[in-house]
Design a protein around this motif. Structure first.
Motif, short mmCIF file in Angstrom:
data_model
loop_
_atom_site.label_atom_id
_atom_site.label_comp_id
_atom_site.label_asym_id
_atom_site.label_seq_id
_atom_site.Cartn_x
_atom_site.Cartn_y
_atom_site.Cartn_z
N ILE A 106 26.84 48.46 30.98
CA ILE A 106 27.70 48.45 29.79
C ILE A 106 28.81 49.50 29.91
CG2 ILE A 106 27.71 48.98 27.30
CD1 ILE A 106 24.96 47.51 27.17
N THR A 107 28.50 50.60 30.58
CA THR A 107 29.50 51.65 30.78
C THR A 107 30.64 51.15 31.68
OG1 THR A 107 27.84 53.37 30.53
CG2 THR A 107 29.86 54.02 31.66
N ILE A 108 30.28 50.35 32.68
CA ILE A 108 31.27 49.94 33.69
C ILE A 108 31.98 48.63 33.34
CG2 ILE A 108 31.52 49.24 36.11
CD1 ILE A 108 29.16 51.02 36.79
N ALA A 109 31.24 47.70 32.71
CA ALA A 109 31.78 46.35 32.53
C ALA A 109 32.46 46.16 31.19
CB ALA A 109 30.65 45.32 32.67
N ASN A 114 33.70 40.99 36.26
CA ASN A 114 32.55 40.33 36.89
C ASN A 114 31.73 41.33 37.68
OD1 ASN A 114 33.27 40.17 39.91
ND2 ASN A 114 35.12 39.33 38.93
N ILE A 115 30.42 41.01 37.77
CA ILE A 115 29.49 41.84 38.53
C ILE A 115 29.02 40.99 39.71
CG2 ILE A 115 27.22 42.97 38.49
CD1 ILE A 115 27.70 43.41 35.44
N VAL A 116 29.19 41.52 40.92
CA VAL A 116 28.73 40.79 42.10
C VAL A 116 27.32 41.25 42.43
CG1 VAL A 116 29.12 40.38 44.57
CG2 VAL A 116 31.06 40.40 42.98
N PRO A 135 27.13 36.46 27.51
CA PRO A 135 27.79 36.08 26.27
C PRO A 135 28.84 37.08 25.76
CG PRO A 135 25.43 35.71 26.13
CD PRO A 135 25.67 36.44 27.40
N PHE A 136 28.83 38.31 26.29
CA PHE A 136 29.89 39.26 25.93
C PHE A 136 31.11 39.12 26.84
CE2 PHE A 136 26.48 41.48 23.64
CZ PHE A 136 27.14 41.86 22.48
N GLY A 137 31.08 38.11 27.71
CA GLY A 137 32.26 37.84 28.53
C GLY A 137 32.23 38.48 29.91
N VAL A 138 31.05 38.93 30.34
CA VAL A 138 30.93 39.49 31.68
C VAL A 138 30.42 38.38 32.61
CG1 VAL A 138 29.82 41.26 33.12
CG2 VAL A 138 30.42 41.77 30.73
N GLU A 139 31.17 38.12 33.66
CA GLU A 139 30.77 37.05 34.58
C GLU A 139 29.79 37.60 35.62
OE1 GLU A 139 32.67 34.31 38.14
OE2 GLU A 139 34.03 35.54 36.93
N ILE A 140 28.73 36.84 35.89
CA ILE A 140 27.74 37.26 36.88
C ILE A 140 27.92 36.39 38.12
CG2 ILE A 140 25.27 37.65 37.30
CD1 ILE A 140 26.57 39.15 34.81
N ARG A 141 28.29 37.01 39.23
CA ARG A 141 28.49 36.26 40.47
C ARG A 141 27.37 36.57 41.44
NH1 ARG A 141 34.95 36.98 41.74
NH2 ARG A 141 35.63 35.95 39.82
N THR A 142 26.56 35.57 41.74
CA THR A 142 25.45 35.83 42.65
C THR A 142 25.79 35.35 44.05
OG1 THR A 142 24.42 33.76 42.00
CG2 THR A 142 23.70 35.73 40.84
N CYS A 143 25.33 36.13 45.03
CA CYS A 143 25.52 35.75 46.44
C CYS A 143 24.45 36.44 47.27
CB CYS A 143 26.93 36.13 46.90
SG CYS A 143 27.26 37.90 46.94
N ASP A 144 24.51 36.21 48.57
CA ASP A 144 23.53 36.83 49.47
C ASP A 144 24.01 38.24 49.84
OD1 ASP A 144 21.82 37.63 51.41
OD2 ASP A 144 21.96 35.80 52.62
N LEU A 145 23.38 39.24 49.22
CA LEU A 145 23.84 40.63 49.41
C LEU A 145 23.47 41.20 50.77
CD1 LEU A 145 23.11 42.22 45.91
CD2 LEU A 145 25.31 41.49 46.81
N ALA A 157 39.92 41.27 41.84
CA ALA A 157 40.48 42.39 41.07
C ALA A 157 39.68 42.68 39.80
CB ALA A 157 41.93 42.08 40.72
N ASN A 158 38.88 41.70 39.33
CA ASN A 158 38.10 41.91 38.11
C ASN A 158 36.66 42.34 38.38
OD1 ASN A 158 40.14 41.34 36.21
ND2 ASN A 158 39.92 39.15 36.68
N THR A 159 36.32 42.55 39.64
CA THR A 159 34.94 42.96 39.95
C THR A 159 34.75 44.42 39.54
OG1 THR A 159 34.90 41.42 41.80
CG2 THR A 159 33.21 43.14 41.77
N CYS A 160 33.77 44.67 38.67
CA CYS A 160 33.57 46.04 38.19
C CYS A 160 32.42 46.74 38.90
CB CYS A 160 33.38 46.08 36.68
SG CYS A 160 31.85 45.33 36.15
N ALA A 161 31.57 45.98 39.62
CA ALA A 161 30.46 46.61 40.35
C ALA A 161 29.83 45.62 41.31
CB ALA A 161 29.38 47.10 39.37
N ILE A 162 29.30 46.18 42.41
CA ILE A 162 28.33 45.46 43.23
C ILE A 162 26.99 46.01 42.75
CG2 ILE A 162 27.46 44.98 45.55
CD1 ILE A 162 30.22 45.91 46.63
N PHE A 163 26.11 45.13 42.29
CA PHE A 163 24.82 45.60 41.79
C PHE A 163 23.70 45.01 42.63
CE2 PHE A 163 20.98 45.11 39.26
CZ PHE A 163 20.77 46.41 38.86
N LEU A 164 22.79 45.85 43.06
CA LEU A 164 21.68 45.34 43.87
C LEU A 164 20.42 46.15 43.65
CD1 LEU A 164 21.33 47.61 46.24
CD2 LEU A 164 23.10 46.33 47.36
#
Ligand SMILES: *Cc1c(COP(=O)(O)O)cnc(C)c1O
Length: 422
Positions: A106-109, A114-116, A135-145, A157-164
């Protein structure tokens, strides 16, 4: 000489190793009764000598405590202990691991970012991303990390974090943190890592390129499963000027930008701070973390090797096993062990249930890294509310048992497993 009165420079000389340092972190100010352990300040409010001091504390211009939803001496001392072990810029203690994760994101997004991340996430984390932040408008992009080049393609340009998750639970997949850290640095995206499955006493997330480490201290750190807790560890090694949301704040607060936002606006308003009683218990847990982890991880590797030779077990999954697909990256990042949890698969879901029902010593429960060994069937419990399609996407197999290995004699645990298999 009392350690609390030894200067910082001399302390560094007499305590060359972090196992020592973590036990002897001095208090912020002398205790009135010379208590050896940090007292439990079980008080909501703190009073002031005058209105001027009160103003300074409430506006954040002095370090005084005012109200325990914001700071508390016992919790702050716990944070300081964690800081001494991790070398972090700042540590914030929360009331659960989920609080640590949600407050960080929530601090970052913000809406539009979007969060990868990956499909291989702890069940509540996945649901937080998709059902709460989505639902708050943050897109979740899943891939093979585990494939940095694939991750690169998902970042824009809209990626706010890589989360793993440093080791995913329950797939036990290990991403190459150095590669992802370098990618994040190149593209100006912070690497946020959940390290719950392997404790920070045994590797340095910072040196592997992690910017913000989050974890559930409910697990290893608490020890004995006494209490829920979470930690947000800010290494101060990300340039927040690259952040769409925090860029402006970064002009003023530089390395402290993330912590400033988290502490100023987020956790205090969401009401997620750790309580003093929990901080007291988890400070004690922290003192033995190093020892417990070593013993539990050693037991886990020994057990994994035995289970590989055991009839009736189709496969064993523990990244420290030499033939594991992530063995090399796990060894490079974490050394000889890769946490104290393993999974193994049986013939079917029914075989898993029959096995669980026959256990006598290993307990049927859902925690990780209790002092006692615990077994669970993840697909029907932690992931019980996901559809079979989602389970497949998340690689949560119906034939898999997760075992969190405790401090028992490993032969006793193995014998219990053998009798339950028959
Ligand atoms: C348990 C766990 C959490 C959540 O922690 P709580 O303290 O239960 O809120 C988050 N991530 C991982 C990987 C976990 O195992």
């Amino acid at each position: 000489m009392n350690i609390n009165k030894v200067g910082a420079k001399e302390r560094r000389l007499i305590m060359a190793n972090k196992e020592t340092t973590v036990l002897h972190v001095p208090f912020d100010r002398p205790d009135a009764y010379h208590a050896l352990n940090m007292p439990l300040y079980h008080s909501v409010a703190f009073e002031f000598d005058n209105a001027e001091e009160m103003e300074l504390a409430f506006t954040g211009r002095s370090a005084g405590h005012a109200y325990s939803r914001i700071t508390n001496p016992t919790v702050q001392y716990f944070e300081k202990r964690v800081q001494s072990l991790t070398g972090a810029l700042s540590v914030t203690a929360m009331n659960t691991g989920m609080s640590a994760i949600s407050n960080t994101l929530i601090t970052i997004a913000q809406a539009g970012s979007n969060i990868v991340t990956s499909n291989h996430l702890f069940g509540n984390t996945m649901s937080l991303l998709k059902n709460v932040l989505g639902p708050f408008g943050v897109e979740i992009r899943t891939c093979d990390l585990t494939k940095p080049e694939v991750v690169r393609q998902h970042i824009d340009a809209n990626t706010c974090a890589i989360f793993l998750e440093i080791i995913t639970n329950p797939q036990l997949e290990v991403a190459d943190l150095s590669a992802l850290g370098a990618l994040g640095k190149e593209l100006g995206v912070p690497l946020v890592a959940d390290s719950t499955v392997i404790p920070f006493s045994h590797y340095s997330a910072k040196s592997l390129g992690v910017n913000i480490e989050v974890l559930s201290s409910t697990k290893y750190l608490a020890g004995g499963g006494t209490s829920l807790g979470g930690l947000v560890i800010d290494y101060g090694n990300f340039n927040w000027k690259n952040s769409k949301k925090l860029g402006e704040l970064a002009q003023q607060f530089k390395a402290f930008t993330f912590t400033k936002k988290l502490r100023g606006d987020v956790y205090t308003n969401l009401g997620c701070y750790m309580t003093p009683h929990v901080a007291y218990m988890q400070t004690l847990g922290l003192e033995t973390l190093n020892l417990r982890y070593k013993a539990q991880a050693e037991n886990t590797l020994a057990l994994a090797k035995k289970l590989q030779q055991t009839e009736g077990i189709a496969s064993v999954n523990y990244p420290a096993l030499p033939d594991h697909p992530f063995h090399e990256v796990a060894k490079r990042q974490f050394g000889d062990y890769a946490g104290a949890v393993l999974t193994f698969s049986l013939e079917s879901r029914e075989a898993c249930f029959a096995f669980l029902n026959k256990l006598k010593l290993v307990r049927r429960a859902t925690n990780l890294f209790e002092n006692k060994s615990l077994a669970i069937h993840p697909a029907s419990t932690i992931f019980g509310n996901f559809t079979s399609e989602q389970l497949e996407e998340m690689n949560v197999d119906n034939r898999v048992i997760r075992l969190s290995v405790g401090l028992e004699n490993v032969e006793d645990v193995y014998q219990d497993i053998l009798q339950a298999l028959n």
